[in-house]
Design an enzyme around this catalytic site. Sequence first.
Site, mmCIF file in Angstrom:
data_model
loop_
_atom_site.group_PDB
_atom_site.id
_atom_site.type_symbol
_atom_site.label_atom_id
_atom_site.label_comp_id
_atom_site.label_asym_id
_atom_site.label_seq_id
_atom_site.Cartn_x
_atom_site.Cartn_y
_atom_site.Cartn_z
ATOM 1 C CG HIS A 124 6.868 58.643 -20.034
ATOM 2 N ND1 HIS A 124 6.496 59.138 -18.797
ATOM 3 C CD2 HIS A 124 6.443 57.349 -20.058
ATOM 4 C CE1 HIS A 124 5.882 58.195 -18.111
ATOM 5 N NE2 HIS A 124 5.830 57.103 -18.850
ATOM 6 C CG ASP A 201 13.254 59.283 -20.423
ATOM 7 O OD1 ASP A 201 13.693 58.217 -19.986
ATOM 8 O OD2 ASP A 201 12.031 59.512 -20.560
ATOM 9 C CD GLN A 204 10.957 51.986 -22.915
ATOM 10 O OE1 GLN A 204 11.196 50.795 -23.132
ATOM 11 N NE2 GLN A 204 9.992 52.373 -22.093
ATOM 12 C CE LYS A 227 9.943 51.393 -18.095
ATOM 13 N NZ LYS A 227 9.434 52.550 -18.821
ATOM 14 C CB CYS A 367 2.861 57.708 -19.920
ATOM 15 S SG CYS A 367 2.163 56.828 -18.519
#
Length: 411
Positions: A124, A201, A204, A227, A367
Amino acid sequence: MFSKKKIQEIRDQFPILKKKIYSNSLVYIDNAATTQKPFQVIKASEIYYSTINSNVHRGLHFLSQESTFYVENVRKKIQKFIHAKHSSEIIFTKGTTESINLVASSISFLIKKGDEIIISYLEHHSNIVPWQILCSKKKALLKIIPINKDGLLQLEYFNFLISEKTKIVAINHVSNVLGIINPVKNIIDKSHEYGALVLIDGAQVPSSLDLDVQNLNVDFYVFSAHKMYGPTGIGILYGKEKILNYLDPYQTGGEMINKVSFDQTTYSDLPFKFEAGTPNIEGIIVWGEAIDFVEKIGVENIQHYKKELLSYAIKLLSRIDGIQLYGGSDLKKRSSIISFNLSKLHCFDVGSILDRFGIAVRTGHLCAQPLMNFFNVKGMIRASFSIYNTFEEIDYLFDSILKAKKFLLKH
């Protein structure tokens, strides 16, 4: 795994799912961008402002003490949720993006001319730009792990790229475009052999994979509340205690100080060293309700159900002539995201028509412009599933894509 009745009971907890879009029932499959919120999360916000509202850590009065208690209780709840060793390793931030920027800023003093930072083609923008800026300032080199035609990391190249000059490796756990689950444990172990720090990261991941930061042995792990059925504007940075103690503060001001004089300032202990100013108190407390919601259903149960939705969607959408599905066919390496394009049609046009049918998908470069360039497309259409989605909604998506395709090819 879940009966239709059980899924309907879960859906009934999300008031927005009753909303009509252009007279059609809402089909919300943009969960990789943000998930919807159940009643208990929405109600928690009202309760906070009605009964608790007060600043934290600084007041002796009852409301301040109560507010502080709930905030710190959520910190401990997150510690348990990700299996961190200490609650002080949980730093509250505005979200994944700020968490990455915090690390990139705070480790700046460790980066020197000629040092190297490694990321991948799957990242991202939030996990690209901060490292580009850091490399530019320090005259360091940014290296990129390539991917194959399915979007899988080519780890043999990672083994070639990493060296004694590598100071940090920053990789997503799950691709926000392809849903690919990266072998982060292998990457972490290999990076540590060379003395490099690793940031993962995990935007998700929460509620999609069981997360154990100690088992991963990761140095930094970041994700957001919104999320995983929680509020926007709040997230965390997990960092190993010994590393966080070594790093410089990201921002300065109230709360993060120990003593201030015009001659010298000393900083607070963790986690407050990295939490300058008044935090998003409501967001933190409400996030606790979202974690309770996830844990009541069970991360493994959510993960299994979303895999079933993904498998069904891939099989069904594959029947559409001219569709290009991205991310490969190995479901063991996929999370609940499916991105696609239709031959001769722009993703924005398809997305706009799906919207008229009440279907919320994400369209564009997502993104991840370098990844779009790799696949030689301007954008993609992304459907991403959550616990409240149904197989019937996927059927409706299939039928709506066919209608959109027919209409657009005629006009």
